[in-house]
Every structure is written in C-alpha cells, then in structure tokens.
Scaffold this motif. Structure first.
Motif, PDB file in Angstrom:
ATOM      1  N   UNK A 440      28.260  10.631  12.357  1.00 34.81           N
ATOM      2  CA  UNK A 440      27.373  10.083  11.330  1.00 34.81           C
ATOM      3  C   UNK A 440      25.933  10.554  11.550  1.00 34.81           C
ATOM      4  N   UNK A 441      25.500  10.557  12.787  1.00 35.88           N
ATOM      5  CA  UNK A 441      24.147  11.033  13.106  1.00 35.88           C
ATOM      6  C   UNK A 441      23.998  12.519  12.820  1.00 35.88           C
ATOM      7  N   UNK A 442      25.014  13.295  13.170  1.00 35.36           N
ATOM      8  CA  UNK A 442      24.976  14.732  12.883  1.00 35.36           C
ATOM      9  C   UNK A 442      24.913  14.987  11.385  1.00 35.36           C
ATOM     10  N   UNK A 443      25.670  14.211  10.628  1.00 35.99           N
ATOM     11  CA  UNK A 443      25.652  14.350   9.176  1.00 35.99           C
ATOM     12  C   UNK A 443      24.278  13.995   8.618  1.00 35.99           C
ATOM     13  N   UNK A 444      23.682  12.927   9.134  1.00 40.59           N
ATOM     14  CA  UNK A 444      22.347  12.553   8.693  1.00 40.59           C
ATOM     15  C   UNK A 444      21.326  13.636   8.997  1.00 40.59           C
ATOM     16  N   UNK A 445      21.431  14.259  10.164  1.00 43.79           N
ATOM     17  CA  UNK A 445      20.526  15.343  10.533  1.00 43.79           C
ATOM     18  C   UNK A 445      20.674  16.516   9.580  1.00 43.79           C
ATOM     19  N   UNK A 446      21.923  16.841   9.212  1.00 44.73           N
ATOM     20  CA  UNK A 446      22.161  17.958   8.296  1.00 44.73           C
ATOM     21  C   UNK A 446      21.595  17.650   6.901  1.00 44.73           C
ATOM     22  N   UNK A 447      21.849  16.429   6.420  1.00 49.17           N
ATOM     23  CA  UNK A 447      21.348  16.060   5.096  1.00 49.17           C
ATOM     24  C   UNK A 447      19.830  16.137   5.043  1.00 49.17           C
ATOM     25  N   UNK A 471      17.626  16.922  -8.430  1.00 49.95           N
ATOM     26  CA  UNK A 471      18.872  16.182  -8.248  1.00 49.95           C
ATOM     27  C   UNK A 471      19.430  16.399  -6.844  1.00 49.95           C
ATOM     28  N   UNK A 472      19.400  17.643  -6.380  1.00 51.22           N
ATOM     29  CA  UNK A 472      19.886  17.948  -5.029  1.00 51.22           C
ATOM     30  C   UNK A 472      19.060  17.187  -3.989  1.00 51.22           C
ATOM     31  N   UNK A 473      17.741  17.175  -4.176  1.00 61.04           N
ATOM     32  CA  UNK A 473      16.848  16.474  -3.258  1.00 61.04           C
ATOM     33  C   UNK A 473      17.155  14.980  -3.240  1.00 61.04           C
ATOM     34  N   UNK A 474      17.288  14.380  -4.416  1.00 64.93           N
ATOM     35  CA  UNK A 474      17.546  12.933  -4.502  1.00 64.93           C
ATOM     36  C   UNK A 474      18.879  12.572  -3.846  1.00 64.93           C
ATOM     37  N   UNK A 475      19.912  13.395  -4.092  1.00 73.01           N
ATOM     38  CA  UNK A 475      21.209  13.120  -3.490  1.00 73.01           C
ATOM     39  C   UNK A 475      21.118  13.153  -1.967  1.00 73.01           C
ATOM     40  N   UNK A 476      20.364  14.117  -1.446  1.00 75.19           N
ATOM     41  CA  UNK A 476      20.228  14.233   0.002  1.00 75.19           C
ATOM     42  C   UNK A 476      19.481  13.065   0.613  1.00 75.19           C
ATOM     43  N   UNK A 477      18.398  12.649  -0.043  1.00 71.64           N
ATOM     44  CA  UNK A 477      17.612  11.516   0.460  1.00 71.64           C
ATOM     45  C   UNK A 477      18.437  10.228   0.411  1.00 71.64           C
ATOM     46  N   UNK A 478      19.177  10.023  -0.674  1.00 75.76           N
ATOM     47  CA  UNK A 478      20.018   8.829  -0.787  1.00 75.76           C
ATOM     48  C   UNK A 478      21.107   8.840   0.280  1.00 75.76           C
ATOM     49  N   UNK A 479      21.716   9.997   0.510  1.00 72.21           N
ATOM     50  CA  UNK A 479      22.763  10.100   1.535  1.00 72.21           C
ATOM     51  C   UNK A 479      22.204   9.781   2.914  1.00 72.21           C
ATOM     52  N   UNK A 480      21.023  10.328   3.210  1.00 68.23           N
ATOM     53  CA  UNK A 480      20.418  10.050   4.512  1.00 68.23           C
ATOM     54  C   UNK A 480      20.070   8.576   4.643  1.00 68.23           C
ATOM     55  N   UNK A 481      19.528   7.985   3.586  1.00 71.94           N
ATOM     56  CA  UNK A 481      19.158   6.566   3.627  1.00 71.94           C
ATOM     57  C   UNK A 481      20.384   5.685   3.839  1.00 71.94           C
ATOM     58  N   UNK A 482      21.496   6.042   3.190  1.00 73.05           N
ATOM     59  CA  UNK A 482      22.728   5.283   3.385  1.00 73.05           C
ATOM     60  C   UNK A 482      23.231   5.393   4.823  1.00 73.05           C
ATOM     61  N   UNK A 483      23.091   6.573   5.403  1.00 71.85           N
ATOM     62  CA  UNK A 483      23.496   6.762   6.801  1.00 71.85           C
ATOM     63  C   UNK A 483      22.609   5.925   7.723  1.00 71.85           C
ATOM     64  N   UNK A 484      21.313   5.917   7.443  1.00 73.51           N
ATOM     65  CA  UNK A 484      20.368   5.132   8.242  1.00 73.51           C
ATOM     66  C   UNK A 484      20.712   3.643   8.170  1.00 73.51           C
ATOM     67  N   UNK A 511      23.550  19.525  16.313  1.00 71.20           N
ATOM     68  CA  UNK A 511      23.607  18.237  16.998  1.00 71.20           C
ATOM     69  C   UNK A 511      22.338  17.457  16.668  1.00 71.20           C
ATOM     70  N   UNK A 512      22.491  16.178  16.334  1.00 73.89           N
ATOM     71  CA  UNK A 512      21.353  15.369  15.902  1.00 73.89           C
ATOM     72  C   UNK A 512      20.256  15.267  16.957  1.00 73.89           C
ATOM     73  N   UNK A 513      20.610  15.501  18.226  1.00 71.58           N
ATOM     74  CA  UNK A 513      19.612  15.393  19.303  1.00 71.58           C
ATOM     75  C   UNK A 513      18.563  16.508  19.238  1.00 71.58           C
ATOM     76  N   UNK A 514      18.743  17.427  18.272  1.00 71.76           N
ATOM     77  CA  UNK A 514      17.745  18.467  18.072  1.00 71.76           C
ATOM     78  C   UNK A 514      16.399  17.857  17.666  1.00 71.76           C
ATOM     79  N   UNK A 515      16.441  16.613  17.152  1.00 74.18           N
ATOM     80  CA  UNK A 515      15.222  15.905  16.747  1.00 74.18           C
ATOM     81  C   UNK A 515      14.641  15.036  17.862  1.00 74.18           C
ATOM     82  N   UNK A 516      15.199  15.117  19.048  1.00 70.19           N
ATOM     83  CA  UNK A 516      14.716  14.279  20.151  1.00 70.19           C
ATOM     84  C   UNK A 516      13.331  14.723  20.614  1.00 70.19           C
ATOM     85  N   UNK A 517      12.585  13.785  21.146  1.00 65.83           N
ATOM     86  CA  UNK A 517      11.276  14.103  21.713  1.00 65.83           C
ATOM     87  C   UNK A 517      11.475  14.987  22.939  1.00 65.83           C
ATOM     88  N   UNK A 518      10.716  16.066  23.018  1.00 63.90           N
ATOM     89  CA  UNK A 518      10.819  16.986  24.149  1.00 63.90           C
ATOM     90  C   UNK A 518       9.961  16.470  25.297  1.00 63.90           C
TER      91      UNK A 518
END
Length: 519
Positions: A440-447, A471-484, A511-518
């Motif tokens: 789910x986290x990986x999917x959210x990162x991709x979206x 439309x593509x942008x809105x779908x992606x933001x909604x998908x990410x928000x639902x995952x969150x 991998x979603x950890x690509x967004x981790x603090x370095x």
C-alpha cells in the motif's frame, strides 16, 4: 586543436499515461496523445540516429529519459495497442488517398502521410522489434547518443527546494531508471524545465552525478561573473560541473509554410469517414493528419522542405558566428560550445517538420566545421573550470517557471505540497512494515510520483489536452489520499487496492522508503 561544438540536447520525457478501459473519461484522447508521441517523437529520434550511423557521421546527441518515459516504452500493453492504432491509421490513410485523389496537391500530402504511417509500422515491428528502449541503448553503446537522467517523473525542483526528501526521491528514482533500463550510470543530469534554485546542486552531487545542465541565465546572473561566459563549462561551489544551455523555443516563430497541426483531419471529416480510426459515438482524437499550413492555405510538402533548409541554415550560421567570436575572445586553444535544448514532446506535436529540420541542421553544422556532440564529451578532462554561484532560473516565458503556477493551474500545487508532506510522514510512521502495508505504501509512493510530473501543469496552462491532464492529476491525488486515510485508520478494501495496483503497475522496483529522511 580547439573545437567549436554545437550540442543538441533532445528532451524525450513523456508523462506517464496508462491506457485505461473505454469507460474511463478521456481514454480516447489519452490514447491519441500517447501514440502520437510514439509516431512523432520516439520513432523519428531513432530514425535520426540511424541516419547518423548509416552516413558514418561524427555526431552525437544527448537524450533525456525519465523513469516514466522508460515505463511507457517498455509496457507490453501499450506496445500491442500502438500497433492496433497504426493499423487503424493506415486504413484511414488509404481512404484519404482515395478521397482526395482528384486534387494533386492534397493527394501528395495524403500519400506522404500514409507512407510515413506505413514506415512507422515497419520500423517499429521489423527493425526495432517493438523494443525502442533496446534500440536507444544500442545507439548509446555505438557512441551516437549520450543518455542523461532527469527526475523520475519530471518534478519542477524549485517548487520543492525546501523539501529535500522529495528532491532526493525524484533524483534517486530518475538515476535508478537509467541504470535499470539502460544498464549504465548517467554522468549528467537534466533539470526538468531547466528549473534551478540554490541547494539543488547539493542533492544532485550527493548521488555521484558529474554534471548538470543549467539555463544560460543562471550563468550570466551569477554572483561570480563567469570568465568564459556561457561558452565553456563552470562548476558550482560544491564541485558539480555545470553546462549553460539555451532554450530552442525561446522567441521562436515558425514559418507560415509549415503544417498547422491544429487543423487535424479529426475535426474536418464526418464520424463515418473517420472510421475505423475513431469509432462512431466515441470522442474525437487527433490523427496527426492535416492539409493546411499555418496561413490556412493548402499545405505544400515541397515548400515546407525548402523552408526547412532555409531555417536550418539560419540556425547553424547564427551559432557558428557566435562560436567564432567566442573563440577569438577566449583564445585559439579554447574549446567553445553552444548547448541547445529541444523539448521534443512540445516541438514534435506543434511542429511536424521538427525532426526533418533537426537532421538538416546537424548535417549543415558538420559540413561547416562544427562538432555536433554531447555535454559529456566537452567535459572530458575539464577539472579546473571556474567556480560560480548560479542564479535561480528556468525555461519559460519570463525565465522563472511562471507557466507552472499560472491562473489556470495554480490549484494543483497545494495538493502536491500537502501530499508530499504526507508521504514523508508515512515513511517515518511505517519505517519497517511488511506485507499488505508495504504494498500500500509503495502504491501511494508511485501515485504521488506520477502526479508530481510538471508536464501536467504545463498541459493545463497551455490548454493542451488540459482535461486529460487535470483528470489524471485528480485521480492520482484522490488515490493517494485514500491510501493515506486507509493507513491512518488501519483499514483497507482489498478489492479496491488490487484494482488500483493493477491500473498503474508503473515502476515495480520502487520502494516507498525512497522518501525517507537521509541521515
């Protein structure tokens, strides 16, 4: 002996568009946009490299690829549907040649378009074996192309200069994509929309990149005046080599003799005449087929070819004179260069003759004693370039990326910023989870990565497939928000999750950890 270099940087970035089901809004337009990109950009770029090779020309192009572009070119579903799209276009072309046979000028245009569609079909299947990435790799290995990385999904970096986790994720995913799909490490980095702000060089340098391209304005307005102007590389204070580049589209006006792509055949014929390319009852989408020039007169292939030669000569002569003057000022032993960036997606869609012009100008440049090469070549052995402090700049109408936050698209940035804050928060809250949560986290990162593509904001600003982009942008933001929300409440609909995961199987290696603090 010192050389005079004309560097062509061909930006081949294309926003990720997944061909959806027929009941998805704008799917016909999305299909048309994507497949026109194959026919008008990717295949002509390979044709140009093939020409260099067949003529044994000492020429080399710099090609920019994003992770989203690589995903598009390697998607088997897109490959299959592109072939079907070509078949329908060829069938339409045969009908058009018969329809306009009594008009010799229109018949010549129609026959030329049909021949091009048939050649694209042949090249895509018989020569490139439906694997364009492999073809680009082969030209890079043979020395006709240098592959440059960019952000994974073409993020406009100055908008996130205060969010290092987002910059890190985009740079890392972009560099990984080049290694994943091309089997090599990219020495150079292309800033999306050439957008630079102080601190970005630190992120790029931390990943081992040798050099980056910056707008000429970043050089000229530097606090430390560049001794060699924009004609030779410099370095940032952290040692990152930088090359000044010009925007080919800046103040560019096209001859009225060129084809007017906006007068597409799709808007001129009846629905019945457009079958099977466009099914009756479905939204109309462009065919890349037009009979009118920019003045509204009948298009002439011969007149356009003559204008291409004139415009190419003017471009080469202008840069040759600039290089000669720079060589006189900087000394006979100085290698001087002019670097020009071509936004291939925009140019190929608005100027159908672009790649013909590019081929003509490259041949002319070589014939006039200029070296057509890539940034990596001119940087070889250059370790003592002057250090400067580049000025913030970008490629746009007023040089600061204003078109990416305009009155038409400014609503997008607040959603991007909030979603970006949330993905960093999610990584800190779920640092080592596994199983369904990781998926789910990986999917959210991709979206999130997909909607961070600043090309979507450009499309909205320019009214270029703006409904599709929004439309593509809105779908992606909604998908990410639902995952969150699902992660926050610790509940998820498996059916919903699996359907979304199937819709965008992009970047499976992410991998979603690509967004981790370095640290």
């Amino acid at each position: 002996m010192a050389s005079k270099n004309l560097i062509y940087v061909l930006n081949l970035h294309c926003p990720y568009i997944k061909i959806g089901d027929s009941d998805v809004a704008h799917s016909e337009e999305e299909t048309s946009l994507l497949f026109q990109t194959f026919s008008n950009m990717f295949l002509p770029a390979l044709d140009l490299l093939s020409f260099f090779k067949s003529q044994k020309l000492d020429a080399k192009l710099a090609l920019v690829f994003s992770a989203s572009t690589c995903e598009i070119l390697s998607d088997p579903d897109i490959k299959r549907k592109y072939n079907k799209w070509l078949d329908n276009l060829i069938e339409l072309g045969n009908k058009e040649v018969a329809r306009v046979k009594k008009n010799s000028d229109l018949k010549k245009v129609a026959a030329n378009n049909l021949r091009r569609a048939m050649e694209n079909k042949r090249m895509y299947n018989q020569v490139w074996n439906c694997d364009l990435l492999k073809a680009f790799v082969s030209f890079a290995e043979e020395g006709y192309a240098e592959i440059l990385a960019t952000c994974g999904t073409y993020l406009f970096m100055p908008h996130f200069a205060d969010m290092k986790e987002i910059l890190n994720a985009q740079v890392e995913s972009g560099l990984f994509a080049i290694k994943q799909y091309f089997g090599r490490v990219s020495d150079g980095f292309f800033l999306p929309e050439m957008g630079y702000a102080p601190g970005i060089e630190e992120v790029i340098k931390s990943y081992g990149v040798s050099y980056a391209l910056l707008p000429s304005m970043s050089f000229l307005f530097s606090e430390v005046s560049p001794q060699n102007g924009t004609f030779m590389p410099a370095r940032c204070q952290n040692g990152l080599s930088i090359v000044a580049a010009e925007d080919f589209m800046a103040d560019r006006e096209f001859s009225p003799l060129y084809l007017d792509a906006s007068k597409d055949l799709a808007w001129e014929l009846t629905a019945k005449e457009l079958t099977p390319f466009i099914k009756e009852g479905k939204p109309r989408s462009a065919t890349s087929w037009s009979y009118k020039n920019r003045d509204g007169d009948d298009y002439s292939v011969d007149s356009a070819l003559s204008q291409i030669k004139t415009d190419a000569k003017e471009f080469v002569d202008k840069n040759e004179q600039a290089l000669k003057k720079a060589a006189i000022i900087l000394g006979d032993d100085a290698d001087v260069s002019v670097t020009v960036v071509f936004d291939a997606l925009s140019l190929s869609s608005n100027w159908p003759e672009f790649f013909d012009w590019l081929k003509e100008s490259a041949v002319l440049a070589i014939g006039q004693g200029l070296r057509v090469t890539s940034p990596g070549v001119i940087l070889e052995g250059k370790f003592l370039a002057q250090k400067i402090s580049p000025y913030p700049a970008a490629f746009s109408e007023f040089a600061y990326g204003e078109n990416l936050i305009s009155n038409k698209n400014s609503w997008m940035i607040r959603y991007l910023r909030k979603a970006s804050e949330r993905i960093v928060d999610l990584v800190s809250r779920f640092p080592g989870d596994g199983g369904l949560k990781t998926r789910l986290l990986n999917l959210g990162a991709r979206e999130l990565l997909l909607v961070q593509d600043c090309t979507l904001a450009k499309m909205v600003d320019q009214n270029n497939f703006s409904d599709c982009a929004a439309e593509f942008f809105k779908r992606g933001i909604v998908s990410f928000s639902n995952i969150f929300d699902a992660l926050g409440s610790n509940t998820v609909s498996t059916e919903w999750f699996c359907s979304l995961e199937k819709l965008h199987p992009v970047m499976p290696w992410l991998n979603y950890r690509i967004f981790a603090k370095k640290k």
